[in-house]
Design a protein around this motif. Structure first.
Motif: not given
Length: 144
Positions: A69-81, A102-112
């Motif tokens: 998901q991408i919401e308000k400039g934040v990318l979230t990757i989640s799931g379950e193993r 699991f869940r990983r969160v990455v802030t995206l730059p404004d120009d994407v």
């Protein structure tokens, strides 16, 4: 590389190993950009003049069960193993494979351009290519 015996024989060596593992566990610095090391899935993030490239290393996962998901400039990757079941009557000595949510969160730059993301999963690697907005692309200006 740490030496870890399969069968415990030395209590003091085990206590030393436990102390080292505890110190390593508390050496992680969480932030909005995710964990600096030790998170699952492991990720690499890089950029080109035209896009941001993210690789998440998640072997053995069903790509349909990954949530990106991408919401308000934040990318979230989640799931379950799911944990692999141990064979019946087997004694497990070392289990280093991650299992659970699991869940990983990455802030995206404004120009994407979050509306034009390409996602591919192949050989256990999730590859996200997020293009930069046209206004952010480098361009040559003609001098008159």
């Amino acid at each position: 590389m740490a030496y870890r015996p399969l069968f415990h024989r030395d209590v003091f060596a085990d206590m030393d190993r436990l102390q080292r593992e505890m110190l390593q566990a508390f050496d992680i610095s969480p932030s909005i950009r995710g964990l600096s090391r030790g998170g699952f899935p492991a990720i690499n993030v890089g950029n080109t003049p035209k896009s941001l490239e993210l690789y998440a290393f998640a072997p053995g996962l069903d790509p349909a069960k990954l949530e990106v998901q991408i919401e308000k400039g934040v990318l979230t990757i989640s799931g379950e193993r799911k944990a692999d079941p141990a064979p019946e009557k087997a004694t497990l000595h070392i289990d280093e494979r991650f299992a659970g949510r699991f869940r990983r969160v990455v802030t995206l730059p404004d120009d994407v351009d979050a509306g034009a993301v390409e996602a591919r999963y192949r050989d256990g690697v999730l590859h996200l290519s997020i293009p930069r907005k046209a206004a952010a692309q480098p361009r040559r200006i003609a001098i008159q």
